[in-house]
Design an enzyme around this catalytic site. Structure first.
Site, PDB file in Angstrom:
ATOM      1  N   GLY A  82      89.661  18.563  21.285  1.00 49.75           N
ATOM      2  CA  GLY A  82      91.450  19.133  20.401  1.00 49.75           C
ATOM      3  C   GLY A  82      91.761  20.052  18.901  1.00 49.75           C
ATOM      4  N   GLU A 123      90.240  17.326  12.203  1.00 43.30           N
ATOM      5  CA  GLU A 123      90.688  16.848  12.993  1.00 43.30           C
ATOM      6  C   GLU A 123      92.020  16.996  14.068  1.00 43.30           C
ATOM      7  OE1 GLU A 123      89.676  14.969  16.541  1.00 43.30           O
ATOM      8  OE2 GLU A 123      88.604  12.998  15.776  1.00 43.30           O
ATOM      9  N   ASP A 124      92.121  16.701  15.227  1.00 45.01           N
ATOM     10  CA  ASP A 124      92.989  17.277  16.211  1.00 45.01           C
ATOM     11  C   ASP A 124      94.635  15.911  15.693  1.00 45.01           C
ATOM     12  OD1 ASP A 124      91.667  14.758  17.745  1.00 45.01           O
ATOM     13  OD2 ASP A 124      93.015  16.239  19.323  1.00 45.01           O
ATOM     14  N   ASP A 180      94.342   8.398  15.591  1.00 47.11           N
ATOM     15  CA  ASP A 180      94.502   7.574  16.514  1.00 47.11           C
ATOM     16  C   ASP A 180      94.609   6.182  15.504  1.00 47.11           C
ATOM     17  OD1 ASP A 180      96.580   6.130  17.968  1.00 47.11           O
ATOM     18  OD2 ASP A 180      94.724   6.418  20.343  1.00 47.11           O
ATOM     19  N   LYS A 205      98.649   9.045  13.417  1.00 48.01           N
ATOM     20  CA  LYS A 205      99.380   7.831  14.391  1.00 48.01           C
ATOM     21  C   LYS A 205      99.133   6.892  13.508  1.00 48.01           C
ATOM     22  CE  LYS A 205      99.857   8.724  18.663  1.00 48.01           C
ATOM     23  NZ  LYS A 205      98.917   8.528  20.382  1.00 48.01           N
ATOM     24  N   PHE A 232     102.001   9.531  23.036  1.00 49.58           N
ATOM     25  CA  PHE A 232     101.102  10.346  23.405  1.00 49.58           C
ATOM     26  C   PHE A 232     101.607  11.974  23.135  1.00 49.58           C
ATOM     27  CE2 PHE A 232      97.476  11.913  25.669  1.00 49.58           C
ATOM     28  CZ  PHE A 232      96.833  10.956  24.840  1.00 49.58           C
ATOM     29  N   ASP A 247      94.783  17.583  24.017  1.00 44.03           N
ATOM     30  CA  ASP A 247      95.323  17.143  25.888  1.00 44.03           C
ATOM     31  C   ASP A 247      96.138  16.294  26.240  1.00 44.03           C
ATOM     32  OD1 ASP A 247      92.586  16.063  25.759  1.00 44.03           O
ATOM     33  OD2 ASP A 247      92.546  16.730  27.621  1.00 44.03           O
ATOM     34  N   ARG A 307      97.086  21.428  26.768  1.00 40.33           N
ATOM     35  CA  ARG A 307      96.336  22.008  25.668  1.00 40.33           C
ATOM     36  C   ARG A 307      97.065  23.391  25.341  1.00 40.33           C
ATOM     37  NH1 ARG A 307      91.535  19.445  24.236  1.00 40.33           N
ATOM     38  NH2 ARG A 307      89.869  18.602  26.255  1.00 40.33           N
TER      39      ARG A 307
END
Ligand code: IMP
Ligand code: MG
Length: 176
Positions: A44, A99-100, A103, A131, A152, A159, A165
């Site tokens: 990601g 990082e993407d 969570d 998040k 999400f 993705d 993506r």
């Protein structure tokens, strides 16, 4: 082509570019005179990493690590392991994780522990998104792009089951 559900734009390309510039300025300020090792978490983070390093106008080294897959759904399995490791030595390096999304926090807190054991000179975390509503493990994010709602997200390298993506914007998708 199966493109359901339909993504809704949350942050546009332009907003992302401005945010990546801001993050790069913060990182540049803090790593002056250093040669940090940026470790991207696959898959990601790859688009974010590509943009970030081209704005950072000083020498950095780039590595990637792959953690156990998120699976096909929208829920993390919670069992994390390294499935593709690092070539570069971490000992004594100034390491910045890229990082993407943070969570639940499980993946990145696993990675922080994993890297800390390798005795880096310093260890920080840069995440494009956060998040916080879903957090289960506390995580300190040193460089944060966007806070996202409890939905999400996809696009800009991120993705849903390998879909979306390629989208240039960060979007939300809702499960039916
Ligand atoms: P965590 O362990 O729950 O913090 O999340 C681990 C990884 O799951 C993140 O780094 C992402 O790659 C992925 N992930 C979590 N939330 C989302 C999302 O909303 N969209 C896409 N991937 C996500
Ligand atoms: Mg990730």
């Amino acid at each position: 082509m199966d493109c359901q559900p339909k993504p809704q734009i949350l942050f546009t390309e332009d907003e992302i570019e401005a945010t990546v510039r801001r993050l790069a300025a913060e990182i540049r300020r803090d790593y002056q005179g250093k040669h940090p090792l940026l470790i991207g978490v696959l898959k990601g983070s790859f688009v974010f990493m590509a943009d970030l390093i081209r704005i950072l106008d000083f020498p950095v080294e780039v590595e990637f690590i792959k953690l156990s897959s998120y699976g096909k759904g929208m829920e993390s399995s919670g069992k994390i392991k390294v499935v593709q490791g690092l070539r570069a030595k971490v000992k004594g390096r100034d390491v910045l994780i890229v990082e993407d999304i943070v969570d639940t926090g499980k993946a990145v807190s696993f990675l922080l522990d994993y890297l800390r054991k390798k005795k880096p000179a310093s260890l920080r975390l840069c995440s494009l998104t956060d998040k916080p509503s879903r957090r289960q493990v506390p995580v300190a994010i040193d460089y944060l792009g966007f806070t996202v709602p409890n939905k999400f997200i996809v696009g800009y390298g991120i993705d849903w089951d390998e879909k979306f993506r390629y989208l240039p914007d960060i979007c939300t998708v809702e499960s039916e």
